[in-house]
Write an enzyme that holds these catalytic residues in place. Structure first.
Site, PDB file in Angstrom:
ATOM      1  N   ASP A  21      12.233 -31.003  26.876  1.00 40.55           N
ATOM      2  CA  ASP A  21      12.333 -29.914  27.852  1.00 40.55           C
ATOM      3  C   ASP A  21      13.705 -29.867  28.514  1.00 40.55           C
ATOM      4  O   ASP A  21      14.401 -30.884  28.621  1.00 40.55           O
ATOM      5  CB  ASP A  21      11.296 -30.103  28.972  1.00 40.55           C
TER       6      ASP A  21
ATOM      7  N   HIS B 120      12.934 -35.429  28.144  1.00 38.14           N
ATOM      8  CA  HIS B 120      14.000 -34.545  28.619  1.00 38.14           C
ATOM      9  C   HIS B 120      15.332 -35.146  28.195  1.00 38.14           C
ATOM     10  O   HIS B 120      15.692 -36.223  28.670  1.00 38.14           O
ATOM     11  CB  HIS B 120      13.986 -34.430  30.143  1.00 38.14           C
TER      12      HIS B 120
END
Length: 266
Positions: free
Chosen positions: A77, A222
Site C-alpha cells: 500500500d 508498505h
C-alpha cells in the site's frame, strides 16, 4: 473484546494521515480493521473461486490454480516510493508477483516511471485513493473524486484502468460499495499485517508475517517504510519453503473474478 471496542471508538474520533502523528493513526487503524472493526459482508477468495468456471489464472510468472496449490498474495500500500525500485528488483529476482495499491498525490505523480514498471513486469496495479482520505468520513462526490483521479492517473501511465482498490485504513461502508460498483472497482482488504508502520526492524516484520500466514492469505505491507523492503526476501524465501505459491489478488480469486462493489477478504 471490551478493549477492541474501546479502540474502535477511539479510531472513529481520530483523523489519520501518513505523516507524523498520522502514522500512528494509520497503523492503529490497520490493526483494528483486520481485527473486525469494519462493517459489512466480505467474500473469501475460496468463495470467489467457486463462483468461476473452469481454467487457471495466467500471468507473467506462469499459470496457477489456487484451488489446487497453497496460494498467498503479497500486497503493498501507499506507494510508489523511493524504495519501490529496490522492491521491484527483489520481486523480479525471486519471480514473485505482487499487487500494488497506489496513492495518487505525491506518489503516482512523483514516480510515474515506477508505476509503468510495475505493470510491465507483471504486477497488478490498483488504487489506494488519491490522497488517503478516509472514505467513510467524506461526501459521495469526494469519494468518487478520490477514486476516479487515481484510476485515471494509473490508466494514463499503464494503459489499463484498475479494477481493484483498497480503502484507506480498511474503512468502508454501503456508500463506498455503491460508488465502487459504479466505477467498476472491487475492494480488497487483508488477513496479515506486519505493523511495518511502527518499526524499522526487518527481522520483526518478517516474524510477524510468517506467524500470520495461511492459505489464501493477503499480506499487507508498505514499501515506503524503511524496514519493509529489506524484510521481503526473507518473507518470500520462508513462505516458499513452506510450500506457498505467490499470486496477485486476481490470481487468488481465479477462475472467479473480482466483482465491482464487493469486498474481498480471507
Amino acid at each position: 473484546m471490551s478493549t477492541l471496542r474501546s479502540l474502535c471508538k477511539k479510531r472513529e474520533r481520530s483523523r489519520g494521515g501518513l505523516r507524523g502523528v498520522g502514522v500512528f493513526v494509520v497503523g492503529l487503524a490497520v490493526v483494528l480493521a483486520a481485527s473486525g472493526c469494519g462493517r459489512g459482508e466480505t467474500t473469501a477468495p475460496a468463495t470467489a473461486r467457486g463462483e468461476g468456471g473452469a481454467g487457471v489464472a495466467q500471468a507473467r510468472f506462469g499459470a496457477v490454480d489456487c484451488r489446487e496449490v497453497k496460494c498467498i498474495a503479497l500486497t503493498f500500500d501507499a506507494g510508489p516510493s523511493e524504495n519501490s525500485a529496490r522492491l521491484l528488483d527483489i520481486l523480479k529476482e525471486k519471480r514473485v508477483p505482487a499487487t500494488f495499491f497506489l496513492l495518487g498525490k505525491r506518489h503516482i505523480e512523483k514516480y510515474p516511471e515506477l508505476v509503468a514498471r510495475m505493470a510491465a513486469e507483471g504486477h497488478e496495479v490498483a488504487s489506494h485513493t488519491w490522497d488517503h482520505k478516509i472514505l467513510t468520513r467524506i461526501t459521495p462526490a469526494q469519494i468518487r473524486d478520490e477514486l476516479e483521479r487515481t484510476d485515471t492517473a494509473i490508466e494514463r501511465i499503464t494503459g489499463e484502468r484498475p479494477t481493484l482498490m483498497r480503502p484507506p485504513q480498511g474503512r468502508t461502508n454501503g456508500t463506498v460499495h455503491r460508488i465502487c460498483r459504479e466505477l467498476g472497482l472491487a475492494e480488497v482488504l487483508w488477513s496479515v499485517t506486519a505493523k511495518d508502520y511502527a518499526t524499522t526492524d526487518s527481522a520483526l516484520i518478517t516474524r510477524r508475517v510468517l506467524a500470520q500466514a495461511s492459505r489464501d492469505g493477503i499480506i499487507l505491507l508498505h514499501d515506503l517504510y524503511q524496514g519493509t523492503v529489506p524484510a521481503v526476501p526473507g518473507i518470500i524465501d520462508a513462505l516458499k519453503e513452506r510450500g506457498y505459491v505467490f499470486v496477485t489478488v486476481p490470481q487468488l480469486l481465479a477462475p472467479g473474478s473480482a466483482e465491482p462493489g464487493k469486498v474481498y477478504r480471507p
